[in-house]
Every structure is written in C-alpha cells, then in structure tokens.
Design an enzyme around this catalytic site. Structure first.
Site, short mmCIF file in Angstrom:
data_model
loop_
_atom_site.label_atom_id
_atom_site.label_comp_id
_atom_site.label_asym_id
_atom_site.label_seq_id
_atom_site.Cartn_x
_atom_site.Cartn_y
_atom_site.Cartn_z
N LEU A 56 57.58 69.96 47.64
CA LEU A 56 58.28 69.62 46.52
C LEU A 56 58.03 67.82 46.81
O LEU A 56 57.87 67.24 45.75
CB LEU A 56 59.60 69.94 46.11
CG LEU A 56 59.81 71.29 45.67
CD1 LEU A 56 61.25 71.89 45.82
CD2 LEU A 56 59.40 71.31 44.34
N ALA A 96 54.89 66.66 46.29
CA ALA A 96 54.19 66.94 45.13
C ALA A 96 54.83 65.81 44.12
O ALA A 96 54.32 65.73 43.00
CB ALA A 96 54.55 68.25 44.33
N GLY A 97 55.89 65.04 44.75
CA GLY A 97 56.22 64.09 43.73
C GLY A 97 57.80 63.98 43.47
O GLY A 97 58.14 63.16 42.70
N ALA A 98 58.47 65.14 43.86
CA ALA A 98 59.82 65.22 43.40
C ALA A 98 60.69 64.47 44.34
O ALA A 98 60.55 64.13 45.52
CB ALA A 98 60.32 66.82 43.67
N VAL A 151 63.31 64.32 46.62
CA VAL A 151 63.86 65.45 47.61
C VAL A 151 64.89 64.66 48.65
O VAL A 151 64.29 63.62 49.30
CB VAL A 151 63.06 66.10 48.13
CG1 VAL A 151 63.56 67.32 49.08
CG2 VAL A 151 62.19 67.16 47.09
N PRO A 152 66.18 64.88 48.65
CA PRO A 152 67.06 64.08 49.61
C PRO A 152 66.86 64.83 51.07
O PRO A 152 66.27 65.57 51.29
CB PRO A 152 68.54 64.36 49.04
CG PRO A 152 68.48 65.73 48.34
CD PRO A 152 67.04 65.91 47.89
N GLU A 166 66.65 77.91 46.53
CA GLU A 166 67.04 78.38 47.87
C GLU A 166 66.01 79.21 48.25
O GLU A 166 64.92 79.64 47.76
CB GLU A 166 68.28 79.57 47.34
CG GLU A 166 68.01 80.67 46.76
CD GLU A 166 68.88 81.62 46.37
OE1 GLU A 166 70.24 81.16 46.39
OE2 GLU A 166 68.84 82.86 45.91
N SER A 185 69.28 65.44 52.75
CA SER A 185 70.14 66.95 53.19
C SER A 185 70.73 67.08 51.91
O SER A 185 70.70 66.30 50.97
CB SER A 185 71.04 66.41 54.36
OG SER A 185 71.97 65.40 53.88
N HIS A 204 72.91 85.75 47.92
CA HIS A 204 71.76 86.50 46.90
C HIS A 204 70.99 87.28 47.72
O HIS A 204 70.50 87.13 48.57
CB HIS A 204 71.43 85.35 46.05
CG HIS A 204 72.19 84.40 45.19
ND1 HIS A 204 71.90 83.09 45.04
CD2 HIS A 204 73.32 84.73 44.70
CE1 HIS A 204 72.89 82.59 44.36
NE2 HIS A 204 73.93 83.50 44.06
#
Length: 639
Positions: free
Chosen positions: A285, A288-290, A292-293, A220, A295, A266
C-alpha cells in the site's frame, strides 16, 4: 426495512434520525414472518410515538414501501440465507445488511453471486453495519447516541472509512472527529472469509462520491483484498480518483506466532501465505502511494497530516460544525440516573415480584413452600395481609370445599355448561358461569354478613330485623332456599355450623342468624338459613374472634366484597369441572327444548296508516277466527 424485530437497535436508529434532524424516520417497516398484516410496533421518533407497520414477508413489505432501499437482516445464521435471498430479489431493495455471524460460506457465496448478477450490494455477514453521517445508521453501528454526537456523526464530514471490524470502526470514528472534519460514510464489511462486499469495492465507491475528500482504510491480515486497493492506487498515480488514501493493516504481531494456525479475531484474519501478512500488505500500500504509518499508534497522526495537507493546499474546505439536536430523555433511563422523579400509577401492598423470588405479604415463596403453607394461609396473606389462627384458615378451606359445586342445575353451572357446549374455551366458559353470581345466586354473602352484623351489634331483635327489611322492600339476604326446607336442611350449613361451634372462640353472629331463621320459618318452611347466610355470619365471627381486626376493619372487609370473593373462588372449582366435563364428553351445542317454554304471543301489530282489504280484515279479526290464547307449555309452536 428491518427483518426480524429487534426493539433496541430500531430505537437507536430512530434516535440517530432525530439527532440528525431527519424529516422522516429511516425505519419504514418491520418484517416478522408469520405476523398478521395490519399489525405494528411502537417506537419513539424524538418526542413522538410511531406505529411502524409489520408485514409477514419481505415481498409484501417491499411492495408497500417501495422507497425503502435498504433491508437490515437481524435473522440468525440459520435463517439469514433465505431471508437475504428474498431481499435481493425484491426490486426496490438495493442494499442488504446481514448482521448474523456464522452464516455458512456456501450460502454466502450464493448470495454474493446473486447480488453481483442483480447489481446489488451486501454488507456482512458478521457486521455491525455502518453509518452515513448526518443521515442514517445501521442497527447499533457507532455506539451510543452520546458517542455518536461526540464523534460528530450527527452531521456530514468529508472522510470515507471502511474496515472489517465493527469495534475498531467505532474507535476510528472518534479519531476522525479529532483529526478531520469528520466522517461522511463508514462501513464495517464484516470479518468473514467471504464478505458480501469488500474493502476495495467500498473504496472504489467512495472515490466516486464528490463530498468525500479522503479515504481511510483499516484492513487486517489474511486474504488479498487490500491488493485490489493497491491496483486502484497505481492506476490513479498514488491516489484514487484524485483522493488520498490513508491505510493500515492490523495484525503485525502475527510474525511472533504461527499465523497459519492462529486466527486473530475474525474468521478471515488468518494468514496462510507471506503476501497475506500485515507487513506485506502495508508495504504494498505504501509503495502504491497510500499514506501508511509506521505503526497503529501513529495512524491518528498520519490521518491528521494528510487532512491538513488537503486543507492547506486549498483542495478541501472543512465542513462547518453544528450542534446536535437535543435528544429527549427516556423516563426509565432518567429514573435510573436519579434525574427525575415520577409518580407511580399503581400501588400494590400484597405482593412483590421484584428480586429473586415473589413475596406474598413479605413472605418469600420459597418459605411458603418449605414451611408447607396451606391454601387458607396463602389466601390470608394475599387477602388480609396477615396470617390468621389455624382454626380460621381451616374454616376458609372448609368453605372452599363445601361451596365448590352444587350440581349442574344452578345458574352458574348451567351457563358454564351452555358456553362449553357452544365450543367456547375454558376461560370463557368459566366467566360465563361467574357472571351469574350476584344477589340471587351466591353473591349474597357480603350483604348477609353486613345485615346480620349491624342488626346484632345494635341489639335489634330477629323479628324487628325481618319486619324492618320487609317495610323497606328488601330481601333478607342469607335466608331462603329453592329446595331446602326446615324438614330438609342444607347439609353444608350444618357441617360449617358444627365446625364453628367446636373451634371458634365465639359464634355470636351465627346464633343471631339462627334466631332470624327461627322467625322466618314461622312464615314459610323454605325460609331457612342458606349457605350464603351461614358463611356470611361465620366469617363475621371469624374476623371478630381472631383478635387481629377491630370492628371498623371487619366492616371494611365486608364492604370490599371479600366474602363474595370466597364464594367466587370456591365455585370456580366446580365451574371449571363442569366445563371440562362437557368438553371431555364432547357434548353438542345446547338448545333449550321448546316444550319447556311458554309461548305467550301478543296480538300482531300493524304499521300506522296501513289499510287492509275487507277480506284480509275478516281473515284476521272475523268471527270465524278463534280467540287468541296463550299456548300451553307442552304445545309445540306452529310454523
């Protein structure tokens, strides 16, 4: 080990244990500060009941249950610091879960530093905990048992998941069950600014677990922890220890607000710099290779795609599914749903404490107070389940007043005084006095009423009644007094009789009792109608004359002991007074004086086969010894 007993979360943990087919329950002990060692709390493990030990301190619980590695702390934010610090210093505890929100940040920093120094793990504060699928849940993590089974959490999957949000964790467990072979382990680290453990720390831990094939992260906005995951990805060439990562950072809508001023749920979800925004983290991210969608709506599709690639490439073999063990139904829950019917164990017809207020025989307590119901009317509602005429309820109240006390010398008051002076509390002192009530003291009201009614109803003369009781060897209950005589009548009997003569529709049974008295006075002047007999006869007149009970119902109430109940209730007032009086005066322990005891000793016995020397025999039985005699009441005992 659970700190601060919480019934429902503990039961849900045990229910999950059972569904997962654990051999032993996951809850080993409960810590309740101030509790006595040796206590326990009951809970269910499947169909069996457990007695979970309760300990007064974390140190004692950890020492007694050295195989327990996790402490779940349900303490409030005010006491979570001290208890968590104690848990961290317990040698056998490796993980401390802090559920409370609002723990001061300064306290959290100390706990984090202590955990790192000792090589231990903290989950929380402000967390719902986590789930080790097929093995263990923390508190309420994962939701209901039905939801956990639907999410396939009853058996191990292959996905490691970490998030800050407990609510989103539950939703993601559902997503993972649809798109993969399910969760292996899921953790909600909590949404505070300083979590006890971070997203990146759990990602690094997941990467070392062989059974985990892919990692899913839900971050988040705010903070920089996601960049530590970015560094891990870069070091692993787009993966972490060869495992793909799917990530999404929530809070992309923050660009429409002043995110430096707006907090999103939070405490830690507050972006102060551009690199703390959700967009910046998602971009980093992805670079770096993640996976990630674009949305959040596409997160489920992205997870499915990455998992499908692992399976199609042969890098992962899906975990086989299996049905969950069927959970026994709680009777209370099944009754609420209408699935079962259960016979009640207790029947109550006089009061009802369900609803907004108690009801006495159907009358709400608010109405009783508003309409100024008397104590006599309340007794009628609870004892007779009806309201009697005013003259009858007034008579009941007069009995309560006239029989409330009869001085300190009667057996009930004496026992109460002795108990109070022995240091017993009010309840024990009262019970000591009440236990003397019986056929010889105050407990003859019912018997007197029954005997007078039977004799009067069968037209038996007073003389025949008395003589028939004599032939049976039975006392005439309600007749006779220790100190009152024909010349010194009991004023209480006189007052109650006068009231009845003025207000009762009829006093047939009192007149019969008076006829019996006239006959017994011919035998001795103290064989007068006593308070028991007077109350008994007048109660029969009252119940018979109020027009609400037939003859059988009147006799039933007499046999049930209702009239003795009036004496017990009344005399309790005086006994309580005596107990309070003794305690108020701080009277010492009572010891009965020896000069009021006749010590009538018997001859000393000897064991069979014992042989005495002649001198001893002479000393005991010789002619010089005076004959054995009873000691007088005023002679003190010898040593």
């Amino acid at each position: 080990i659970v700190f601060n007993y919480k019934k429902q979360p503990i039961q849900r943990m045990l229910d999950f244990d059972f569904v997962c087919e654990r051999g032993t329950p996951s809850v080993a002990a409960i810590v309740t500060p101030g509790a006595s060692t040796g206590g326990f709390q009951k809970a269910f493990f499947g169909r069996s009941e457990l007695a979970i030990p309760v300990w007064p301190s974390i140190e004692l619980a950890a020492a007694a249950h050295s195989t327990a590695r996790v402490l779940i702390n349900f303490a409030s934010f005010r006491s979570a610091f001290e208890s968590s610090l104690a848990a961290l210093h317990a040698p056998s505890i490796e993980t401390v879960v802090i559920i409370a929100e609002g723990v001061p940040e300064s306290d959290t920093k100390i706990l984090i530093a202590t955990a790192r120094r000792l090589g231990k793990l903290i989950i929380g504060p402000a967390t719902v905990g986590g789930v080790a699928a097929g093995a263990f849940r923390i508190g309420d993590a994962g939701g209901t048992i039905e939801n956990m089974v639907n999410c396939k959490l009853h058996r191990r999957g292959s996905v490691g998941f970490v998030s800050k949000s407990g609510g989103l964790s539950n939703e993601m467990y559902n997503v993972l069950s649809r798109t993969t072979d399910g969760l292996y382990e899921g953790v909600a680290v909590g949404g505070d600014v300083y979590p006890g453990s971070t997203l990146s720390e759990h990602v690094a831990r997941f990467a070392k677990i062989p059974e985990i094939s892919m990692i899913v992260v839900l971050g988040e906005l705010g903070g920089s922890d996601e960049y530590a995951i970015v560094d891990q990805l870069r070091s692993g060439g787009g993966r972490i220890n060869g495992k793909p990562v799917v990530a999404w950072v929530t809070g992309t809508c923050a660009k429409w607000f002043n995110s430096a001023e707006v907090q999103f749920g939070h405490a830690g979800a507050k972006s102060g710099a551009s690199d703390e925004s959700a967009e910046a983290k998602n971009a980093a991210l992805a670079q770096a290779g993640a996976a990630v969608p674009a949305s959040f709506d596409q997160l489920e599709e992205t997870i499915s795609s990455v998992y499908g690639g692992l399976v199609s490439s042969g890098a992962h073999k899906p975990v086989g599914d299996r049905p969950a063990r069927k959970m026994p139904q709680d009777v209370s829950a099944a009754k609420r749903r209408g699935d079962v019917r259960v016979a009640t164990n207790v029947v109550c017809t006089i009061s009802d404490d369900r609803g907004e207020e108690p009801r006495y025989a159907g009358v709400p307590i608010s109405e009783i107070i508003a309409d100024n119901y008397t104590i006599g009317e309340v007794i009628c509602l609870l004892w007779f389940k009806t309201l009697l005429p005013a003259w009858a309820t007034r008579f009941i109240e007069l009995v309560l007043v006239t029989a409330a006390d009869h001085g300190p010398c009667v057996s009930g008051a004496h026992n109460t005084i002795v108990a109070a002076r022995a240091g017993r509390d009010l309840g024990a002192s009262l019970c000591s006095g009440l236990l003397t009530i019986g056929p010889r003291f105050g407990g003859a009201v019912d018997a007197a009423a029954i005997n007078f009614k039977r004799a009067c109803d069968t037209n038996q003369s007073a003389a025949d009644f008395v003589e028939s009781m004599k032939r049976k060897g039975q006392r005439v209950e309600g007749i006779g007094h220790r100190i009152k005589t024909a010349e010194n009548r009991d004023k209480r009997v006189q007052l109650l009789s006068e009231y009845a003569a003025q207000h009762f529709p009829g006093i047939r049974y009192l007149k019969y009792a008076q006829d019996v008295e006239q006959y017994t006075l011919q035998k001795a002047s103290n064989l007068v109608l006593n308070i028991d007999g007077c109350i008994g006869a007048l109660f029969v007149d009252m119940l018979s004359g109020c027009g609400q009970f037939n003859d059988g119902e009147v006799m039933e109430m007499l046999k049930l002991g209702a009239l003795n109940g009036v004496f017990i209730l009344s005399r309790s007032i005086g006994l309580i007074g005596h107990a309070l009086d003794q305690r108020r005066m701080k009277q010492p322990l009572y010891r009965h004086p020896t000069d009021d005891v006749l010590y009538a000793e018997c001859e000393r016995p000897f064991r069979q086969g014992d042989r005495m020397e002649d001198t001893d025999e002479k000393e005991i039985t010789g002619p010089d010894r005076p004959p054995k005699r009873a000691r007088s009441a005023t002679e003190p005992p010898s040593d």
